[in-house]
Design a protein around this motif. Sequence first.
Motif, PDB file in Angstrom:
ATOM      1  N   GLY A  57       0.825  -1.200   0.000  1.00 33.77           N
ATOM      2  CA  GLY A  57       0.000   0.000   0.000  1.00 33.77           C
ATOM      3  C   GLY A  57       0.864   1.257   0.000  1.00 33.77           C
ATOM      4  N   ALA A  58       0.187   2.412   0.010  1.00 37.22           N
ATOM      5  CA  ALA A  58       0.892   3.697  -0.029  1.00 37.22           C
ATOM      6  C   ALA A  58       0.372   4.610   1.072  1.00 37.22           C
ATOM      7  CB  ALA A  58       0.686   4.357  -1.389  1.00 37.22           C
ATOM      8  N   ILE A  59       1.301   5.295   1.732  1.00 39.44           N
ATOM      9  CA  ILE A  59       0.941   6.381   2.654  1.00 39.44           C
ATOM     10  C   ILE A  59       1.340   7.654   1.925  1.00 39.44           C
ATOM     11  CG2 ILE A  59       1.435   7.445   4.883  1.00 39.44           C
ATOM     12  CD1 ILE A  59       1.930   4.628   6.007  1.00 39.44           C
ATOM     13  N   CYS A  60       0.334   8.357   1.378  1.00 39.67           N
ATOM     14  CA  CYS A  60       0.623   9.382   0.374  1.00 39.67           C
ATOM     15  C   CYS A  60       0.069  10.741   0.766  1.00 39.67           C
ATOM     16  CB  CYS A  60       0.023   8.935  -0.955  1.00 39.67           C
ATOM     17  SG  CYS A  60      -1.779   8.843  -0.917  1.00 39.67           S
ATOM     18  N   PHE A  61       0.197  11.701  -0.132  1.00 40.34           N
ATOM     19  CA  PHE A  61      -0.462  12.994   0.006  1.00 40.34           C
ATOM     20  C   PHE A  61      -1.718  12.985  -0.874  1.00 40.34           C
ATOM     21  CE2 PHE A  61       4.117  14.627   0.538  1.00 40.34           C
ATOM     22  CZ  PHE A  61       4.061  14.478   1.917  1.00 40.34           C
ATOM     23  N   ASP A  62      -2.648  13.886  -0.578  1.00 41.04           N
ATOM     24  CA  ASP A  62      -3.914  13.937  -1.342  1.00 41.04           C
ATOM     25  C   ASP A  62      -3.661  13.982  -2.850  1.00 41.04           C
ATOM     26  OD1 ASP A  62      -5.270  13.988   1.020  1.00 41.04           O
ATOM     27  OD2 ASP A  62      -5.829  16.119   0.935  1.00 41.04           O
TER      28      ASP A  62
ATOM     29  N   SER B 145      -3.700   7.939  12.926  1.00 43.60           N
ATOM     30  CA  SER B 145      -4.899   7.236  12.423  1.00 43.60           C
ATOM     31  C   SER B 145      -4.548   6.453  11.170  1.00 43.60           C
ATOM     32  CB  SER B 145      -6.002   8.226  12.055  1.00 43.60           C
ATOM     33  OG  SER B 145      -6.732   8.572  13.177  1.00 43.60           O
ATOM     34  N   VAL B 146      -3.757   7.090  10.291  1.00 41.59           N
ATOM     35  CA  VAL B 146      -3.349   6.421   9.056  1.00 41.59           C
ATOM     36  C   VAL B 146      -2.553   5.155   9.377  1.00 41.59           C
ATOM     37  CG1 VAL B 146      -1.734   6.634   7.106  1.00 41.59           C
ATOM     38  CG2 VAL B 146      -3.458   8.393   7.485  1.00 41.59           C
ATOM     39  N   LEU B 147      -1.622   5.242  10.332  1.00 34.63           N
ATOM     40  CA  LEU B 147      -0.804   4.069  10.666  1.00 34.63           C
ATOM     41  C   LEU B 147      -1.679   2.927  11.183  1.00 34.63           C
ATOM     42  CD1 LEU B 147       2.367   5.705  12.307  1.00 34.63           C
ATOM     43  CD2 LEU B 147       2.104   4.829   9.982  1.00 34.63           C
ATOM     44  N   ARG B 148      -2.690   3.267  11.979  1.00 34.97           N
ATOM     45  CA  ARG B 148      -3.594   2.213  12.470  1.00 34.97           C
ATOM     46  C   ARG B 148      -4.455   1.659  11.332  1.00 34.97           C
ATOM     47  NH1 ARG B 148      -4.622   1.899  18.483  1.00 34.97           N
ATOM     48  NH2 ARG B 148      -2.892   3.076  19.385  1.00 34.97           N
ATOM     49  N   SER B 149      -4.910   2.536  10.420  1.00 31.16           N
ATOM     50  CA  SER B 149      -5.753   2.079   9.300  1.00 31.16           C
ATOM     51  C   SER B 149      -4.997   1.134   8.376  1.00 31.16           C
ATOM     52  CB  SER B 149      -6.248   3.255   8.459  1.00 31.16           C
ATOM     53  OG  SER B 149      -6.924   4.164   9.255  1.00 31.16           O
ATOM     54  N   VAL B 150      -3.706   1.383   8.221  1.00 32.24           N
ATOM     55  CA  VAL B 150      -2.873   0.531   7.363  1.00 32.24           C
ATOM     56  C   VAL B 150      -2.939  -0.913   7.869  1.00 32.24           C
ATOM     57  CG1 VAL B 150      -0.432   0.037   6.852  1.00 32.24           C
ATOM     58  CG2 VAL B 150      -1.334   2.339   6.503  1.00 32.24           C
ATOM     59  N   ASP B 151      -2.836  -1.091   9.178  1.00 31.99           N
ATOM     60  CA  ASP B 151      -2.922  -2.440   9.756  1.00 31.99           C
ATOM     61  C   ASP B 151      -4.324  -3.025   9.584  1.00 31.99           C
ATOM     62  OD1 ASP B 151      -0.325  -2.718  10.501  1.00 31.99           O
ATOM     63  OD2 ASP B 151      -0.629  -2.115  12.592  1.00 31.99           O
TER      64      ASP B 151
ATOM     65  N   LEU C 240       3.164  -3.996   3.694  1.00 37.68           N
ATOM     66  CA  LEU C 240       4.280  -3.092   3.369  1.00 37.68           C
ATOM     67  C   LEU C 240       3.700  -1.813   2.783  1.00 37.68           C
ATOM     68  CD1 LEU C 240       7.180  -2.261   2.673  1.00 37.68           C
ATOM     69  CD2 LEU C 240       7.074  -3.732   0.674  1.00 37.68           C
ATOM     70  N   ALA C 241       3.985  -0.686   3.433  1.00 38.78           N
ATOM     71  CA  ALA C 241       3.470   0.590   2.924  1.00 38.78           C
ATOM     72  C   ALA C 241       4.626   1.516   2.599  1.00 38.78           C
ATOM     73  CB  ALA C 241       2.545   1.248   3.941  1.00 38.78           C
ATOM     74  N   TYR C 242       4.610   2.080   1.369  1.00 41.51           N
ATOM     75  CA  TYR C 242       5.602   3.065   0.954  1.00 41.51           C
ATOM     76  C   TYR C 242       5.061   4.450   1.296  1.00 41.51           C
ATOM     77  CZ  TYR C 242       7.794  -0.757  -1.560  1.00 41.51           C
ATOM     78  OH  TYR C 242       8.414  -1.937  -1.867  1.00 41.51           O
ATOM     79  N   ALA C 243       5.831   5.215   2.097  1.00 40.60           N
ATOM     80  CA  ALA C 243       5.332   6.497   2.583  1.00 40.60           C
ATOM     81  C   ALA C 243       6.037   7.664   1.920  1.00 40.60           C
ATOM     82  CB  ALA C 243       5.519   6.579   4.093  1.00 40.60           C
ATOM     83  N   ARG C 244       5.278   8.723   1.626  1.00 40.43           N
ATOM     84  CA  ARG C 244       5.864   9.980   1.158  1.00 40.43           C
ATOM     85  C   ARG C 244       6.671  10.587   2.290  1.00 40.43           C
ATOM     86  NH1 ARG C 244       4.400  12.812  -3.690  1.00 40.43           N
ATOM     87  NH2 ARG C 244       6.379  13.743  -3.226  1.00 40.43           N
TER      88      ARG C 244
END
Length: 337
Positions: free
Chosen positions: A261-266, A294-300, A306-310
């Motif tokens: 997944g991705a942890i991104c900007f809008d 919240s995003v970190l918890r939602s990822v789980d 594996l999440a690639y973050a900006r």
Amino acid sequence: METKILTQESVADAARIIKNGGLVVMPTETVYGLGADAFNKQAVANIFRAKGRPMDNPLIVHIGAIQDLKKVAAEIPEKAIKLAKAFWPGPLTMVLPKAECVPDEVSAGLDTVAVRYPSHPLAETLILLSDTLIAAPSANLSGSPSPTELKHVIDDMNGRVDAILDGGSCEVGLESTVISLVGDVPRLLRPGGVTVDEIESVIGEIEIDPAVTDKLKEGQRAESPGMKYKHYAPQARIIIVKGSDEQYIRYVNSREQKGVGAICFDEDAEKLSVPFFSLGAKDDCQSQAKNLFSVLRSVDEAGIELAYARCPKLDGVGLAVYNRLIRAAGFEVIRLA
Ligand code: AMP
Ligand code: MG
């Protein structure tokens, strides 16, 4: 243990629990805190047990008025008074020489104490009605992302504390800025909602502890014990990707497979072909701070492995977002630029 969920009408009940040596989760403007009477050693020891927190990681003492600073600090330098006047109540913690009455359990044996006057009205009322000061770390299980919503607290602390005081969503979303005023030059130990520029505009130049952005070297002593642990981490592996918008999107899309997944900007969202979780707009560090945990918890919750973050900006509140994200990532970074 049965955990009561209390609303603001019952804040007096929560104060009674604190007075009687119990544990109460309180909302603050930063994150939810796991509070107990700061002068009750047993109650403080129970905080460490409820969180599974290492005993060598000291707690912040929360006060309900600027004058309370005298109750816990042995010396109050001029710069501390200036900072208190400028930023309290608010998301700034000061480390000062400790008064004798502060138990070693709170300071983890250090001769200093960390103090903060929170601005959330429920926290302030709770401290004042408790008739004591409240020692509190973030109300998450040790190592997990800090709680910024009631649901996060219930997930981590139900059955471990006497009560949880519901205060809705936390406004800042990241823990307080921590600054040490013990040495000759004030030193930033942890970035947060009050920025370096804001602090320097009041007391002049400060030093930034290397642990704010970089991993401690083997054997190096942590000025702020909390900074040495892998922290704020979800179950998923997080990797920060440094590069331009296009490089990030191309890289992440090339890694598309189940569990990625991705942890991104809008702005990235519609161009990504993997499940994404947005921190907020690219230039809006305040929203990124508010949303990060919240995003970190939602990822789980979404089953991402594996999440690639900006990479957030490294100035203003962005420095605090980066400081938390790099720890959640265990300092794993891919540089494309
Ligand atoms: P938390 O309450 O979970 O946000 O953690 C409090 C943070 O403040 C941790 O990073 C601690 O290591 C830090 N801290 C608390 N007391 C002191 C102190 N006396 N000296 C340096 N850092 C401290
Ligand atoms: Mg914490």
